[in-house]
Each structure stands twice: as structure tokens, then as C-alpha cells.
Design a protein around this motif. Structure first.
Motif, PDB file in Angstrom:
ATOM      1  N   PHE A  19       0.830  -1.207   0.000  1.00  0.00           N
ATOM      2  CA  PHE A  19       0.000   0.000   0.000  1.00  0.00           C
ATOM      3  C   PHE A  19       0.862   1.253   0.000  1.00  0.00           C
ATOM      4  O   PHE A  19       0.599   2.214  -0.722  1.00  0.00           O
ATOM      5  N   SER A  20       1.934   1.216   0.818  1.00  0.00           N
ATOM      6  CA  SER A  20       2.789   2.397   0.918  1.00  0.00           C
ATOM      7  C   SER A  20       3.622   2.608  -0.343  1.00  0.00           C
ATOM      8  O   SER A  20       4.041   3.710  -0.636  1.00  0.00           O
ATOM      9  N   ASP A  21       3.866   1.521  -1.087  1.00  0.00           N
ATOM     10  CA  ASP A  21       4.655   1.625  -2.321  1.00  0.00           C
ATOM     11  C   ASP A  21       3.817   2.071  -3.514  1.00  0.00           C
ATOM     12  O   ASP A  21       4.369   2.389  -4.569  1.00  0.00           O
ATOM     13  N   MET A  22       2.505   2.087  -3.356  1.00  0.00           N
ATOM     14  CA  MET A  22       1.625   2.481  -4.461  1.00  0.00           C
ATOM     15  C   MET A  22       1.746   3.973  -4.727  1.00  0.00           C
ATOM     16  O   MET A  22       2.027   4.752  -3.809  1.00  0.00           O
ATOM     17  N   PRO A  23       1.563   4.385  -5.983  1.00  0.00           N
ATOM     18  CA  PRO A  23       1.577   5.829  -6.270  1.00  0.00           C
ATOM     19  C   PRO A  23       0.402   6.516  -5.578  1.00  0.00           C
ATOM     20  O   PRO A  23      -0.602   5.880  -5.260  1.00  0.00           O
ATOM     21  N   ASN A  24       0.523   7.808  -5.341  1.00  0.00           N
ATOM     22  CA  ASN A  24      -0.545   8.550  -4.675  1.00  0.00           C
ATOM     23  C   ASN A  24      -1.798   8.593  -5.550  1.00  0.00           C
ATOM     24  O   ASN A  24      -1.704   8.495  -6.777  1.00  0.00           O
ATOM     25  N   PRO A  25      -2.968   8.749  -4.920  1.00  0.00           N
ATOM     26  CA  PRO A  25      -4.215   8.868  -5.702  1.00  0.00           C
ATOM     27  C   PRO A  25      -4.143  10.034  -6.683  1.00  0.00           C
ATOM     28  O   PRO A  25      -3.553  11.077  -6.388  1.00  0.00           O
ATOM     29  N   LYS A  26      -4.773   9.887  -7.831  1.00  0.00           N
ATOM     30  CA  LYS A  26      -4.711  10.918  -8.871  1.00  0.00           C
ATOM     31  C   LYS A  26      -5.620  12.118  -8.612  1.00  0.00           C
ATOM     32  O   LYS A  26      -5.241  13.246  -8.937  1.00  0.00           O
ATOM     33  N   PRO A  27      -6.833  11.930  -8.039  1.00  0.00           N
ATOM     34  CA  PRO A  27      -7.701  13.096  -7.835  1.00  0.00           C
ATOM     35  C   PRO A  27      -7.048  14.161  -6.945  1.00  0.00           C
ATOM     36  O   PRO A  27      -6.531  13.837  -5.875  1.00  0.00           O
ATOM     37  N   TYR A  28      -7.048  15.401  -7.420  1.00  0.00           N
ATOM     38  CA  TYR A  28      -6.483  16.544  -6.684  1.00  0.00           C
ATOM     39  C   TYR A  28      -5.042  16.253  -6.217  1.00  0.00           C
ATOM     40  O   TYR A  28      -4.660  16.534  -5.077  1.00  0.00           O
ATOM     41  N   ALA A  29      -4.262  15.670  -7.118  1.00  0.00           N
ATOM     42  CA  ALA A  29      -2.902  15.229  -6.777  1.00  0.00           C
ATOM     43  C   ALA A  29      -2.006  16.381  -6.318  1.00  0.00           C
ATOM     44  O   ALA A  29      -1.147  16.189  -5.458  1.00  0.00           O
ATOM     45  N   ALA A  30      -2.206  17.570  -6.875  1.00  0.00           N
ATOM     46  CA  ALA A  30      -1.363  18.713  -6.495  1.00  0.00           C
ATOM     47  C   ALA A  30      -1.451  18.986  -4.997  1.00  0.00           C
ATOM     48  O   ALA A  30      -0.464  19.370  -4.360  1.00  0.00           O
ATOM     49  N   LEU A  31      -2.635  18.775  -4.422  1.00  0.00           N
ATOM     50  CA  LEU A  31      -2.837  18.973  -2.991  1.00  0.00           C
ATOM     51  C   LEU A  31      -2.513  17.710  -2.208  1.00  0.00           C
ATOM     52  O   LEU A  31      -1.838  17.746  -1.169  1.00  0.00           O
ATOM     53  N   GLY A  32      -2.969  16.574  -2.745  1.00  0.00           N
ATOM     54  CA  GLY A  32      -2.794  15.302  -2.041  1.00  0.00           C
ATOM     55  C   GLY A  32      -1.349  14.850  -1.953  1.00  0.00           C
ATOM     56  O   GLY A  32      -0.923  14.317  -0.914  1.00  0.00           O
ATOM     57  N   ASP A  33      -0.559  15.066  -3.003  1.00  0.00           N
ATOM     58  CA  ASP A  33       0.829  14.591  -3.014  1.00  0.00           C
ATOM     59  C   ASP A  33       1.644  15.176  -1.866  1.00  0.00           C
ATOM     60  O   ASP A  33       2.462  14.484  -1.248  1.00  0.00           O
ATOM     61  N   VAL A  34       1.431  16.460  -1.581  1.00  0.00           N
ATOM     62  CA  VAL A  34       2.169  17.113  -0.493  1.00  0.00           C
ATOM     63  C   VAL A  34       1.875  16.425   0.835  1.00  0.00           C
ATOM     64  O   VAL A  34       2.782  16.144   1.627  1.00  0.00           O
ATOM     65  N   ILE A  35       0.616  16.135   1.067  1.00  0.00           N
ATOM     66  CA  ILE A  35       0.198  15.495   2.320  1.00  0.00           C
ATOM     67  C   ILE A  35       0.729  14.077   2.409  1.00  0.00           C
ATOM     68  O   ILE A  35       1.336  13.678   3.419  1.00  0.00           O
ATOM     69  N   TYR A  36       0.533  13.296   1.336  1.00  0.00           N
ATOM     70  CA  TYR A  36       0.921  11.882   1.345  1.00  0.00           C
ATOM     71  C   TYR A  36       2.442  11.701   1.356  1.00  0.00           C
ATOM     72  O   TYR A  36       2.957  10.773   1.970  1.00  0.00           O
ATOM     73  N   ASN A  37       3.153  12.603   0.683  1.00  0.00           N
ATOM     74  CA  ASN A  37       4.618  12.482   0.639  1.00  0.00           C
ATOM     75  C   ASN A  37       5.273  12.846   1.968  1.00  0.00           C
ATOM     76  O   ASN A  37       6.396  12.425   2.240  1.00  0.00           O
ATOM     77  N   ASN A  38       4.567  13.629   2.796  1.00  0.00           N
ATOM     78  CA  ASN A  38       5.118  14.040   4.092  1.00  0.00           C
ATOM     79  C   ASN A  38       4.754  13.101   5.231  1.00  0.00           C
ATOM     80  O   ASN A  38       5.351  13.193   6.314  1.00  0.00           O
ATOM     81  N   ILE A  39       3.807  12.218   5.003  1.00  0.00           N
ATOM     82  CA  ILE A  39       3.256  11.450   6.124  1.00  0.00           C
ATOM     83  C   ILE A  39       4.281  10.535   6.787  1.00  0.00           C
ATOM     84  O   ILE A  39       4.270  10.348   8.009  1.00  0.00           O
ATOM     85  N   ASP A  40       5.195   9.943   6.012  1.00  0.00           N
ATOM     86  CA  ASP A  40       6.203   9.054   6.613  1.00  0.00           C
ATOM     87  C   ASP A  40       7.104   9.827   7.575  1.00  0.00           C
ATOM     88  O   ASP A  40       7.484   9.306   8.635  1.00  0.00           O
ATOM     89  N   SER A  41       7.442  11.058   7.218  1.00  0.00           N
ATOM     90  CA  SER A  41       8.257  11.889   8.111  1.00  0.00           C
ATOM     91  C   SER A  41       7.469  12.300   9.346  1.00  0.00           C
ATOM     92  O   SER A  41       7.984  12.269  10.470  1.00  0.00           O
ATOM     93  N   ILE A  42       6.215  12.660   9.141  1.00  0.00           N
ATOM     94  CA  ILE A  42       5.374  13.089  10.270  1.00  0.00           C
ATOM     95  C   ILE A  42       5.118  11.926  11.233  1.00  0.00           C
ATOM     96  O   ILE A  42       5.021  12.136  12.444  1.00  0.00           O
ATOM     97  N   LYS A  43       5.057  10.711  10.702  1.00  0.00           N
ATOM     98  CA  LYS A  43       4.904   9.540  11.582  1.00  0.00           C
ATOM     99  C   LYS A  43       6.058   9.435  12.577  1.00  0.00           C
ATOM    100  O   LYS A  43       5.883   8.989  13.711  1.00  0.00           O
ATOM    101  N   LYS A  44       7.252   9.855  12.151  1.00  0.00           N
ATOM    102  CA  LYS A  44       8.430   9.764  13.021  1.00  0.00           C
ATOM    103  C   LYS A  44       8.370  10.750  14.175  1.00  0.00           C
ATOM    104  O   LYS A  44       9.139  10.623  15.139  1.00  0.00           O
ATOM    105  N   LEU A  45       7.464  11.732  14.087  1.00  0.00           N
ATOM    106  CA  LEU A  45       7.314  12.678  15.189  1.00  0.00           C
ATOM    107  C   LEU A  45       6.814  11.974  16.453  1.00  0.00           C
ATOM    108  O   LEU A  45       7.009  12.479  17.555  1.00  0.00           O
ATOM    109  N   LYS A  46       6.201  10.815  16.277  1.00  0.00           N
ATOM    110  CA  LYS A  46       5.695  10.059  17.434  1.00  0.00           C
ATOM    111  C   LYS A  46       6.827   9.640  18.367  1.00  0.00           C
ATOM    112  O   LYS A  46       6.615   9.399  19.554  1.00  0.00           O
ATOM    113  N   ASP A  47       8.069   9.545  17.811  1.00  0.00           N
ATOM    114  CA  ASP A  47       9.215   9.122  18.616  1.00  0.00           C
ATOM    115  C   ASP A  47       9.950  10.292  19.257  1.00  0.00           C
ATOM    116  O   ASP A  47      10.944  10.093  19.946  1.00  0.00           O
TER     117      ASP A  47
END
Length: 227
Positions: A19-47
Motif C-alpha cells: 500500500f505504501s509503495d503504491m503511487p498517490n491517488p490521482k484526484p487533486y494530486a497537487a494537494l494530495g501529493d504534499v500530504i501523502y509524501n510528508n506522512i512518513d516523516s510526520i509519523k516519526k514525530l511520534k518518537d
């Protein structure tokens, strides 16, 4: 642990990985890509220690992003205008939170250096939420000031390795330039030596010719005087 449990855990891991290796969803990609591409880094904030008090809020954001991503894939197969409007609204809300976390972690990063909170400093720079190019000099300078107190594992080691490679490259370039300069200097010396040798031979020839001319003149004078 039973074989069934191990198989179940492995299946969940594999599904998550795919799932994580799949490309980001196409609808509204200009907005969605920023969010989805940052999520792995933001997950590390938990530590990071600074985020432990607001951990539940952070985990909810991560869950909302993953849910939105799943909805985005679904929208690729159906074109309900209402569903798309709802998805776009959700992306806008998530975008605001994404920007908040990025601003907040940058603020905590600055504060960690101001207060010499070395643990939080290393946790943040290794989270991937700080621009590694923009802050490289600042991070390296701070590390050299406090190298005895800072664990260099992670981003700092990468910086040091990059700098070592860059230094080696520069040294190699300088060596090539020096070698080239030395070859040029040696060539000039050879040319000058050849010129000097040629000039010496010419002078010797001229001197020899001059002596020969003088002898001829003397012989001629002797003959004339004898008559």
C-alpha cells in the motif's frame, strides 16, 4: 507464537508495504501529493519527546491521512461529484494540519538548539521533517560545537560522509590540476633547455665561422706581404 499468527502478521506487513509503495491517488494530486509524501516523516514525530503530550492528536492525523488516501484510490474508479467535493474538503483540512506540523517541528528544532536539548535535536533532524539541504550548514556547525554531546547517527553521519566524498573529490581535482601544472612547467623547462642548447650551438657555430674568417684573412694578408 503459532504459525497462523505469524502468517497473519506477515500478511498485514506485506499488505501495508504494498500500500505504501503504491503511487498517490490521482484526484487533486497537487494537494494530495504534499500530504501523502510528508506522512512518513510526520509519523516519526511520534518518537520525539516533544510530541508525547499530543500523541493522540498526532496519531489521529496519521489515521485520517491514511483513510483519505484510501478514499482517493476509490475515487479513481467512480466519479461522484459529491464524493469528490467531500474528498477535496478533507484534503484541505489535512493540508492545514500538515503545514502546522511542519511549522511546529521547525520551531521545536530551533528551540532544541537554543536550549541545547540534544536528544530532541537529533530526533527532529532524523525525522526527515527538516529540509536537509537548507539546514545542512546550521546542523553541521551546531554538531561541531557540541560533538561530545550529540549522537551523530543518522543525518549527521550522512552529512559527514557526503563532505568526506566531496573533500576527496576536491583533493583529486587539485591533484590533477597540480599534476597538469607540473607537466606544463616541465614542458616549458624542456623547451627552454632546448632553446638554450640551440642558442649555444648557434653561438658556437658563429664563433667557429668567425675564427675561420679571421684565419682566411690572415692567410691572405701573409700572401700579399710575401709579394
Amino acid at each position: 507464537m503459532s504459525k497462523l499468527t505469524i502468517t497473519f502478521i506477515f500478511t498485514i506487513f506485506l499488505t501495508t508495504q504494498l500500500f505504501s509503495d503504491m503511487p498517490n491517488p490521482k484526484p487533486y494530486a497537487a494537494l494530495g501529493d504534499v500530504i501523502y509524501n510528508n506522512i512518513d516523516s510526520i509519523k516519526k514525530l511520534k518518537d520525539i519527546d516533544s510530541y508525547q503530550l499530543s500523541l493522540s492528536e498526532l496519531e489521529k492525523y496519521i489515521a485520517d491521512v491514511e483513510k483519505a488516501k484510501d478514499e482517493g484510490y476509490t475515487l479513481e474508479n467512480k466519479s461522484s461529484s459529491e464524493a469528490k467535493k467531500a474528498y477535496l474538503k478533507k484534503l484541505r483540512e489535512l493540508s492545514k494540519k500538515n503545514d502546522y506540523y511542519l511549522r511546529d517541528v521547525k520551531s521545536k528544532y530551533k528551540l532544541s538548539m537554543k536550549n541545547d536539548n540534544f536528544d530532541v535535536f537529533t530526533q527532529i533532524i532524523n525525522s526527515g521533517t527538516i529540509d536537509r539541504v537548507e539546514h545542512k550548514k546550521e546542523i553541521i556547525d551546531y554538531y561541531y560545537l557540541h560533538s561530545d554531546d550529540i549522537n551523530s547517527s543518522g543525518l549527521i553521519d550522512e552529512y559527514l560522509e557526503e563532505d568526506a566524498k566531496l573533500k576527496a573529490l576536491k583533493d583529486a581535482q587539485r591533484a590533477r590540476q597540480k599534476s597538469k601544472k607540473m607537466l606544463q612547467e616541465e614542458k616549458i623547462k624542456r623547451i627552454r633547455a632546448m632553446d638554450l642548447e640551440s642558442q649555444k650551438r648557434l653561438e658556437e657555430k658563429l664563433q667557429k665561422d668567425l675564427m675561420s674568417q679571421k684565419l682566411k684573412i690572415r692567410e691572405t694578408q701573409k700572401k700579399e706581404l710575401s709579394h
